[in-house]
Motif scaffolding. Sequence first.
Motif, PDB file in Angstrom:
ATOM      1  N   ASP A   1       0.830  -1.207   0.000  1.00 59.32           N
ATOM      2  CA  ASP A   1       0.000   0.000   0.000  1.00 59.32           C
ATOM      3  C   ASP A   1       0.864   1.256   0.000  1.00 59.32           C
ATOM      4  O   ASP A   1       0.575   2.237  -0.706  1.00 59.32           O
ATOM      5  CB  ASP A   1      -0.924  -0.001   1.218  1.00 59.32           C
ATOM      6  CG  ASP A   1      -2.047  -1.023   1.109  1.00 59.32           C
ATOM      7  OD1 ASP A   1      -2.291  -1.503  -0.019  1.00 59.32           O
ATOM      8  OD2 ASP A   1      -2.654  -1.345   2.134  1.00 59.32           O
ATOM      9  N   GLU A   2       1.936   1.244   0.782  1.00 63.27           N
ATOM     10  CA  GLU A   2       2.831   2.404   0.828  1.00 63.27           C
ATOM     11  C   GLU A   2       3.538   2.584  -0.509  1.00 63.27           C
ATOM     12  O   GLU A   2       3.750   3.721  -0.973  1.00 63.27           O
ATOM     13  CB  GLU A   2       3.856   2.212   1.945  1.00 63.27           C
ATOM     14  CG  GLU A   2       3.263   2.311   3.336  1.00 63.27           C
ATOM     15  CD  GLU A   2       4.246   1.899   4.417  1.00 63.27           C
ATOM     16  OE1 GLU A   2       4.171   2.457   5.514  1.00 63.27           O
ATOM     17  OE2 GLU A   2       5.101   1.018   4.145  1.00 63.27           O
ATOM     18  N   LEU A   3       3.902   1.482  -1.115  1.00 63.38           N
ATOM     19  CA  LEU A   3       4.558   1.526  -2.420  1.00 63.38           C
ATOM     20  C   LEU A   3       3.632   2.165  -3.456  1.00 63.38           C
ATOM     21  O   LEU A   3       4.055   3.032  -4.240  1.00 63.38           O
ATOM     22  CB  LEU A   3       4.947   0.106  -2.829  1.00 63.38           C
ATOM     23  CG  LEU A   3       5.905  -0.110  -3.988  1.00 63.38           C
ATOM     24  CD1 LEU A   3       6.602  -1.453  -3.825  1.00 63.38           C
ATOM     25  CD2 LEU A   3       5.168  -0.077  -5.316  1.00 63.38           C
ATOM     26  N   ILE A   4       2.392   1.758  -3.449  1.00 61.22           N
ATOM     27  CA  ILE A   4       1.414   2.322  -4.390  1.00 61.22           C
ATOM     28  C   ILE A   4       1.250   3.815  -4.157  1.00 61.22           C
ATOM     29  O   ILE A   4       1.183   4.610  -5.106  1.00 61.22           O
ATOM     30  CB  ILE A   4       0.063   1.596  -4.246  1.00 61.22           C
ATOM     31  CG1 ILE A   4       0.186   0.148  -4.751  1.00 61.22           C
ATOM     32  CG2 ILE A   4      -1.029   2.338  -5.013  1.00 61.22           C
ATOM     33  CD1 ILE A   4      -1.014  -0.713  -4.438  1.00 61.22           C
ATOM     34  N   GLN A   5       1.238   4.215  -2.881  1.00 62.26           N
ATOM     35  CA  GLN A   5       1.053   5.649  -2.573  1.00 62.26           C
ATOM     36  C   GLN A   5       2.237   6.471  -3.062  1.00 62.26           C
ATOM     37  O   GLN A   5       2.060   7.592  -3.563  1.00 62.26           O
ATOM     38  CB  GLN A   5       0.868   5.839  -1.063  1.00 62.26           C
ATOM     39  CG  GLN A   5       0.432   7.236  -0.677  1.00 62.26           C
ATOM     40  CD  GLN A   5      -0.904   7.621  -1.292  1.00 62.26           C
ATOM     41  OE1 GLN A   5      -1.889   6.886  -1.199  1.00 62.26           O
ATOM     42  NE2 GLN A   5      -0.921   8.780  -1.958  1.00 62.26           N
ATOM     43  N   LEU A   6       3.448   5.935  -2.935  1.00 63.73           N
ATOM     44  CA  LEU A   6       4.615   6.638  -3.456  1.00 63.73           C
ATOM     45  C   LEU A   6       4.476   6.904  -4.946  1.00 63.73           C
ATOM     46  O   LEU A   6       4.861   7.973  -5.448  1.00 63.73           O
ATOM     47  CB  LEU A   6       5.881   5.829  -3.184  1.00 63.73           C
ATOM     48  CG  LEU A   6       6.419   5.807  -1.746  1.00 63.73           C
ATOM     49  CD1 LEU A   6       7.612   4.860  -1.651  1.00 63.73           C
ATOM     50  CD2 LEU A   6       6.828   7.204  -1.292  1.00 63.73           C
ATOM     51  N   LYS A   7       3.927   5.955  -5.637  1.00 63.94           N
ATOM     52  CA  LYS A   7       3.747   6.125  -7.094  1.00 63.94           C
ATOM     53  C   LYS A   7       2.621   7.098  -7.412  1.00 63.94           C
ATOM     54  O   LYS A   7       2.727   7.905  -8.343  1.00 63.94           O
ATOM     55  CB  LYS A   7       3.499   4.758  -7.735  1.00 63.94           C
ATOM     56  CG  LYS A   7       4.707   3.835  -7.659  1.00 63.94           C
ATOM     57  CD  LYS A   7       4.488   2.546  -8.385  1.00 63.94           C
ATOM     58  CE  LYS A   7       5.759   1.682  -8.357  1.00 63.94           C
ATOM     59  NZ  LYS A   7       5.608   0.425  -9.089  1.00 63.94           N
ATOM     60  N   ILE A   8       1.568   7.046  -6.636  1.00 63.66           N
ATOM     61  CA  ILE A   8       0.478   8.013  -6.828  1.00 63.66           C
ATOM     62  C   ILE A   8       0.973   9.437  -6.602  1.00 63.66           C
ATOM     63  O   ILE A   8       0.599  10.366  -7.331  1.00 63.66           O
ATOM     64  CB  ILE A   8      -0.690   7.680  -5.863  1.00 63.66           C
ATOM     65  CG1 ILE A   8      -1.355   6.373  -6.275  1.00 63.66           C
ATOM     66  CG2 ILE A   8      -1.716   8.825  -5.860  1.00 63.66           C
ATOM     67  CD1 ILE A   8      -2.409   5.880  -5.301  1.00 63.66           C
ATOM     68  N   ASP A   9       1.835   9.605  -5.612  1.00 64.46           N
ATOM     69  CA  ASP A   9       2.365  10.927  -5.288  1.00 64.46           C
ATOM     70  C   ASP A   9       3.455  11.380  -6.253  1.00 64.46           C
ATOM     71  O   ASP A   9       3.945  12.516  -6.130  1.00 64.46           O
ATOM     72  CB  ASP A   9       2.939  10.918  -3.874  1.00 64.46           C
ATOM     73  CG  ASP A   9       1.868  10.701  -2.806  1.00 64.46           C
ATOM     74  OD1 ASP A   9       0.680  10.919  -3.108  1.00 64.46           O
ATOM     75  OD2 ASP A   9       2.229  10.313  -1.675  1.00 64.46           O
ATOM     76  N   GLY A  10       3.818  10.525  -7.189  1.00 61.14           N
ATOM     77  CA  GLY A  10       4.862  10.884  -8.151  1.00 61.14           C
ATOM     78  C   GLY A  10       6.257  10.857  -7.582  1.00 61.14           C
ATOM     79  O   GLY A  10       7.208  11.368  -8.180  1.00 61.14           O
ATOM     80  N   VAL A  11       6.427  10.235  -6.408  1.00 60.55           N
ATOM     81  CA  VAL A  11       7.731  10.141  -5.778  1.00 60.55           C
ATOM     82  C   VAL A  11       8.588   9.071  -6.419  1.00 60.55           C
ATOM     83  O   VAL A  11       9.791   9.219  -6.598  1.00 60.55           O
ATOM     84  CB  VAL A  11       7.572   9.861  -4.268  1.00 60.55           C
ATOM     85  CG1 VAL A  11       8.904   9.530  -3.610  1.00 60.55           C
ATOM     86  CG2 VAL A  11       6.926  11.066  -3.583  1.00 60.55           C
ATOM     87  N   ALA A  12       7.947   7.968  -6.761  1.00 62.93           N
ATOM     88  CA  ALA A  12       8.658   6.845  -7.358  1.00 62.93           C
ATOM     89  C   ALA A  12       7.925   6.371  -8.615  1.00 62.93           C
ATOM     90  O   ALA A  12       6.742   6.641  -8.798  1.00 62.93           O
ATOM     91  CB  ALA A  12       8.779   5.688  -6.354  1.00 62.93           C
ATOM     92  N   THR A  13       8.677   5.670  -9.448  1.00 65.03           N
ATOM     93  CA  THR A  13       8.093   5.115 -10.678  1.00 65.03           C
ATOM     94  C   THR A  13       8.323   3.629 -10.696  1.00 65.03           C
ATOM     95  O   THR A  13       9.429   3.166 -10.427  1.00 65.03           O
ATOM     96  CB  THR A  13       8.766   5.733 -11.917  1.00 65.03           C
ATOM     97  OG1 THR A  13       8.544   7.149 -11.917  1.00 65.03           O
ATOM     98  CG2 THR A  13       8.185   5.148 -13.179  1.00 65.03           C
TER      99      THR A  13
END
Length: 410
Positions: A398-410
């Motif tokens: 879930d945290e991984l998905i949120q990082l991607k939603i926030d544009g922090v990670a790809t």
Amino acid sequence: MARPMEGVRVLEVAQYTFVPASGAVLADWGADVIKVEHAEYGDAQRGLIRLLGLDVSSDGNTFFPIMEAPNRGKRSIGLALEKPGARVVLEKLVARADVFVTNFLPRSRSRLRIDVEDIRAINPDIIYVRGSGFGQRGPERDKGGYDGTAFWARGGSASGVTPPGADRMTKMPAGAYGDSMGGLTIAGGIAAALYRRAATGAPSVVDVSLLGVGAWTTQFSVNLALLAGGPLPDVEEPRHGAPTNPLIGAFRTADGRWLQLSMLQPGVYWPEFCAVVGRPELAEDDRFDSAEKIMANAAEAADLVAEIIASLTYSEWLRTVEGMKGQWAVVQDAWDVGQDVSLRANGHIGTLVDTEGRDRELVVNPVQFDETPAELSRGPRFAEHTDEILRELGWSEDELIQLKIDGVAT
């Protein structure tokens, strides 16, 4: 296979070839190298579409040598370092790394908080490595540079190979020419820093500039100029041979192949050369029957050498000089180098499997351990290992998905 860097963790925040090439060498040697790429753009080198007259492209899924060579064996994470949410990811990566490598300019390092003091605040024992165009001190510390500018032009190589009066400057003989030498230099510096830390506990800051590598490469001439107190004189080279040695220089065969002769002792090699080419009488000729006379009459002797070689095809030359002790080499193009019998016999051309399962060949870094060539593995697709690395760092799905939603990670 000997992998002396097994267990060493390298964090690379760099792009193009110069600094990333050092990570590829370390990966060849067994290090775990994580490449941080911008979450949106990736390494800028992925965007190149035409090189050396060839149309090339990279969508992250095809074999792309200019990306593969300096990035083979690494893992890639897409991370937007400019976003606050990326800081905690970066800090966890830094905390477990042995080496941090970057080629970002001082302003960018400061803005992203990845300068020495920032990284050492997270991990005091880390080895911090900076690759630059013109060094970390002086008026050009903030100036960017490529190998064509800092290494080739400023470092003396371009001047050294461009004939006096030429209407154009001689270009580098290969793409990423200085970058590749510079990357290997950085890898050596990192190895020394790791040894120092193991021996003393003290971590180093390692600096390598393209200008410095360029000056080191041309040091023979630079040192002579410093001794002379000014520019070296323009010496007009004879068409054949060298001013005092007919067995040095480039000569052309009947079928157009260039040969480079490097027989540094004309008095030793002249009689043998004359014998093997079927002209033994030249060794007894009173113009050439001693080392002193050969040197004094080098121009005449070199013209004779050129005439002899020009009468032979390359295959005839090979048969003629088989077993000759005098040193020479054929001039090879890029394809010839890739097929070179000694390179292949010594494992300097290696095979890897690309993303589509096809065998591909690349030049292997020239350092071997225990007579064993390095085993190559392919470079990463853009951000290919983001999920894997984040899980290793403790992020939940879930945290991984949120990082991607926030544009922090790809």
